[in-house]
Motif scaffolding. Structure first.
Motif, short mmCIF file in Angstrom:
data_model
loop_
_atom_site.label_atom_id
_atom_site.label_comp_id
_atom_site.label_asym_id
_atom_site.label_seq_id
_atom_site.Cartn_x
_atom_site.Cartn_y
_atom_site.Cartn_z
N HIS A 44 4.77 0.39 -0.30
CA HIS A 44 3.49 0.68 0.35
C HIS A 44 2.43 -0.29 -0.17
O HIS A 44 2.20 -0.39 -1.38
CB HIS A 44 3.06 2.12 0.09
CG HIS A 44 4.01 3.13 0.68
ND1 HIS A 44 3.89 3.56 1.99
CD2 HIS A 44 5.08 3.76 0.16
CE1 HIS A 44 4.85 4.43 2.24
NE2 HIS A 44 5.58 4.57 1.16
N SER A 66 5.52 -0.63 4.37
CA SER A 66 4.55 0.23 5.05
C SER A 66 3.16 -0.29 4.71
O SER A 66 2.78 -0.36 3.54
CB SER A 66 4.71 1.68 4.60
OG SER A 66 3.74 2.50 5.22
N HIS A 68 -0.94 -0.10 4.86
CA HIS A 68 -2.05 0.84 4.92
C HIS A 68 -3.35 0.06 5.04
O HIS A 68 -3.60 -0.87 4.25
CB HIS A 68 -2.11 1.70 3.65
CG HIS A 68 -0.92 2.56 3.41
ND1 HIS A 68 -1.01 3.92 3.19
CD2 HIS A 68 0.41 2.26 3.34
CE1 HIS A 68 0.20 4.41 2.98
NE2 HIS A 68 1.08 3.42 3.07
#
Length: 220
Positions: A44, A66, A68
């Motif tokens: 992340h 991922s 963000h």
């Protein structure tokens, strides 16, 4: 794996409580550093500028990462953010949430959204006030094409450790009241207080990557 970045990442991971996850704030750092962390197991990553993030995403497309979005979300950037980021940490008003919902529908996306809350006076930051959020919550929860998964907050500059702890605890309690699982709170200077208060996403940049590389070498 070995090296300073891996060592810092391993030490931080060892300190995190089981309820908290490390969001590596990679803004200002090159794709090579992200790849090094990804090869260590970090998945992340947080970016705050679309124009900086997109080339990195292209360079790292072979990895399962991922992304963000953690920066201040401007209304004219919503479409590009929705296209590039499955998780958005910084929706700070009902009109902005409505815009995210509409554009996500048009783009056939369904981002996970954290609502930014402002629990202390702070002229430098936006966010829902507590009562404002509670009043708008039924409409926010019903918006299509996005899923509200939690809250995000930041402590004002100069906030003492005890008040930071109280602020983070208030955010956690507000999320619990709304039956939201996620709390994005805590950065390099205050992540321990946030983790103790129940943060589930710790946004760590300088304590993990070290100082950001200079845009150009110093003269002389």
């Amino acid at each position: 794996m070995s090296g300073p970045l891996f060592d810092r990442w391993s030490a931080l991971k060892a300190e995190l409580p089981a309820t908290a996850r490390l969001l590596a704030v990679s803004k200002g750092h090159p794709a090579e550093a992200i790849r090094e962390l990804a090869e260590s197991g970090q998945r992340h990553f947080g970016e705050s500028r679309v124009q900086e993030a997109l080339p990195k995403q292209d360079q790292l497309a072979d990895l399962s990462l991922s992304w963000h979005f953690i920066g201040r979300l401007q209304s004219n950037k919503v479409r590009s953010v929705v296209r590039a980021f499955p998780v958005i940490h910084s929706v700070d008003s009902l009109p902005l949430a409505q815009r995210v919902s509409r554009i996500a529908g048009e783009e056939e996306q369904r981002p996970e959204v954290l609502l930014q809350v402002k629990l202390r006076p702070d002229t430098n930051k936006g966010g829902f006030l507590r009562d404002e959020l509670l009043s708008a919550w039924p409409e926010l929860a019903a918006l299509p094409s996005m899923t509200v998964v939690g809250l995000m907050t930041m402590a004002p500059m100069g906030c003492e450790a005890d008040d930071r702890q109280a602020l983070f605890q208030e955010c956690r309690e507000l999320a619990d009241q709304l039956e939201l699982g996620e709390c994005s709170m805590g950065m390099s200077g205050d992540w321990r207080e946030a983790a103790a208060a129940g943060s589930t996403w710790l946004r760590l940049g300088s304590v993990l990557f070290g100082p950001r590389p200079s845009a150009s070498p110093p003269a002389g």
